[in-house]
Design an enzyme around this catalytic site. Structure first.
Site, short mmCIF file in Angstrom:
data_model
loop_
_atom_site.label_atom_id
_atom_site.label_comp_id
_atom_site.label_asym_id
_atom_site.label_seq_id
_atom_site.Cartn_x
_atom_site.Cartn_y
_atom_site.Cartn_z
N HIS A 178 0.90 -0.92 0.17
CA HIS A 178 0.24 0.01 -0.31
C HIS A 178 1.02 1.52 -0.12
O HIS A 178 0.94 2.47 -0.95
CB HIS A 178 -0.62 0.35 1.49
CG HIS A 178 -1.47 -0.73 1.46
ND1 HIS A 178 -2.29 -1.36 2.73
CD2 HIS A 178 -2.97 -1.49 0.55
CE1 HIS A 178 -2.82 -2.59 2.15
NE2 HIS A 178 -3.50 -2.10 0.80
N LYS A 185 -18.26 -6.49 6.37
CA LYS A 185 -16.70 -7.10 5.91
C LYS A 185 -16.17 -6.98 7.39
O LYS A 185 -15.68 -6.11 8.22
CB LYS A 185 -16.13 -6.41 4.86
CG LYS A 185 -14.94 -6.89 4.95
CD LYS A 185 -14.19 -6.21 3.57
CE LYS A 185 -12.94 -6.99 2.99
NZ LYS A 185 -12.59 -6.36 1.72
N ARG A 219 -1.98 -6.08 -8.81
CA ARG A 219 -0.99 -6.67 -8.30
C ARG A 219 -0.52 -8.05 -9.59
O ARG A 219 0.41 -8.51 -9.83
CB ARG A 219 -1.14 -7.58 -7.15
CG ARG A 219 -0.92 -7.14 -6.09
CD ARG A 219 -1.01 -7.62 -4.53
NE ARG A 219 -2.32 -8.13 -4.68
CZ ARG A 219 -3.10 -8.13 -4.31
NH1 ARG A 219 -2.72 -8.06 -2.07
NH2 ARG A 219 -4.80 -8.50 -3.86
N SER A 270 -2.98 -7.76 2.36
CA SER A 270 -2.89 -7.94 4.13
C SER A 270 -3.65 -8.71 4.63
O SER A 270 -2.99 -9.70 5.86
CB SER A 270 -4.64 -6.81 4.83
OG SER A 270 -4.01 -5.81 3.75
O1 PNS Z 1 -8.86 -2.97 -0.10
P1 PNS Z 1 -10.46 -3.60 -0.24
O2 PNS Z 1 -10.78 -4.44 0.46
O3 PNS Z 1 -9.95 -4.42 -1.74
O4 PNS Z 1 -11.23 -2.36 -1.24
C1 PNS Z 1 -12.89 -2.67 -1.57
C2 PNS Z 1 -13.46 -0.86 -1.49
C3 PNS Z 1 -13.01 0.10 0.02
C4 PNS Z 1 -12.59 0.00 -2.57
C5 PNS Z 1 -14.79 -1.39 -2.36
O5 PNS Z 1 -15.27 -2.09 -1.26
C6 PNS Z 1 -15.19 0.10 -2.32
O6 PNS Z 1 -15.42 0.40 -2.79
N1 PNS Z 1 -16.48 -0.20 -1.07
C7 PNS Z 1 -17.49 0.99 -0.65
C8 PNS Z 1 -18.58 0.98 -1.15
C9 PNS Z 1 -18.98 1.06 -3.11
O7 PNS Z 1 -18.43 1.76 -3.23
N2 PNS Z 1 -19.46 -0.20 -3.63
C10 PNS Z 1 -19.60 -0.73 -5.39
C11 PNS Z 1 -17.80 -0.54 -6.01
S1 PNS Z 1 -18.22 -0.97 -7.57
#
Ligand code: PNS
Length: 171
Positions: free
Chosen positions: A20, A44, A96, A134
């Site tokens: 990150h 989550k 990645r 993570s």
């Molecule tokens: O680190 P991660 O878990 O891959 O991050 C995922 C994240 C937080 C970026 C994604 O789940 C997100 O944007 N969540 C917010 C809700 C949202 O906007 N969902 C629609 C995405 S298409």
């Protein structure tokens, strides 16, 4: 008058890793201001609470030069709404491997559908972090493996204490 170009780097950051930090450094070269947006998703399950994750990100970015251009914030709800509120012009995501691609592409396209002006920029981490996540770090820490070269010092110490004592150490 020039306005600041604001990028948003969203994620769960449970916890922040060196991968990150690598993406944050790269994104800082593209934007005037980078918002690291930590997602609070009640559905989550995370090892660290939102406050703990925020604390760890804030501590970890202290090692980055020009970290005054980084804002660490938390959000819940839709990312596009938060990005709009913050006047961000692009979403940053690290990519990645091919295995990330399908999920990332779906999310990027959906976010663009929800907010037409908001594109996603994918950044490739340096090769040495390509295997890092993570989840992998938590798994190694849980079984007492060495994580010192995978995460910032504060995260390594905190993970160790969390798994040894089941507590977030008070700093
Ligand atoms: O680190 P991660 O878990 O891959 O991050 C995922 C994240 C937080 C970026 C994604 O789940 C997100 O944007 N969540 C917010 C809700 C949202 O906007 N969902 C629609 C995405 S298409």
């Amino acid at each position: 008058m020039k306005t600041d170009k604001i990028g948003i780097y969203p994620g769960t950051f449970d916890p922040i890793t060196n991968g990150h930090l690598d993406i944050i450094r790269k994104a800082l070269k593209l934007f005037d201001i980078l918002i690291v947006a930590i997602c609070e998703n009640p559905h989550k399950e995370t090892l660290f609470s939102i406050k703990e994750r925020q604390f760890l990100v804030e501590e970890a970015i202290k090692e980055i030069e020009e970290n005054w251009r980084i804002k660490v914030e938390t959000f819940s709800g839709l990312l596009v709404d938060f990005a709009k509120k913050k006047s961000a012009c692009a979403i940053i995501r690290g990519l990645r491997a091919v295995s990330d691609f399908e999920y990332e592409m779906q999310m990027a396209l959906m976010n663009r559908k929800l907010s037409n002006n908001l594109d996603t920029i994918f950044l490739l981490p340096s090769l040495k972090w390509i295997f890092l996540s993570s989840s992998v770090v938590k798994e190694i820490a849980k079984f007492g493996g060495k994580i010192e070269d995978l995460v910032p010092k504060i995260v390594a110490e905190t993970l160790k204490k969390k798994f040894e004592k089941g507590e977030f150490p008070p700093y």
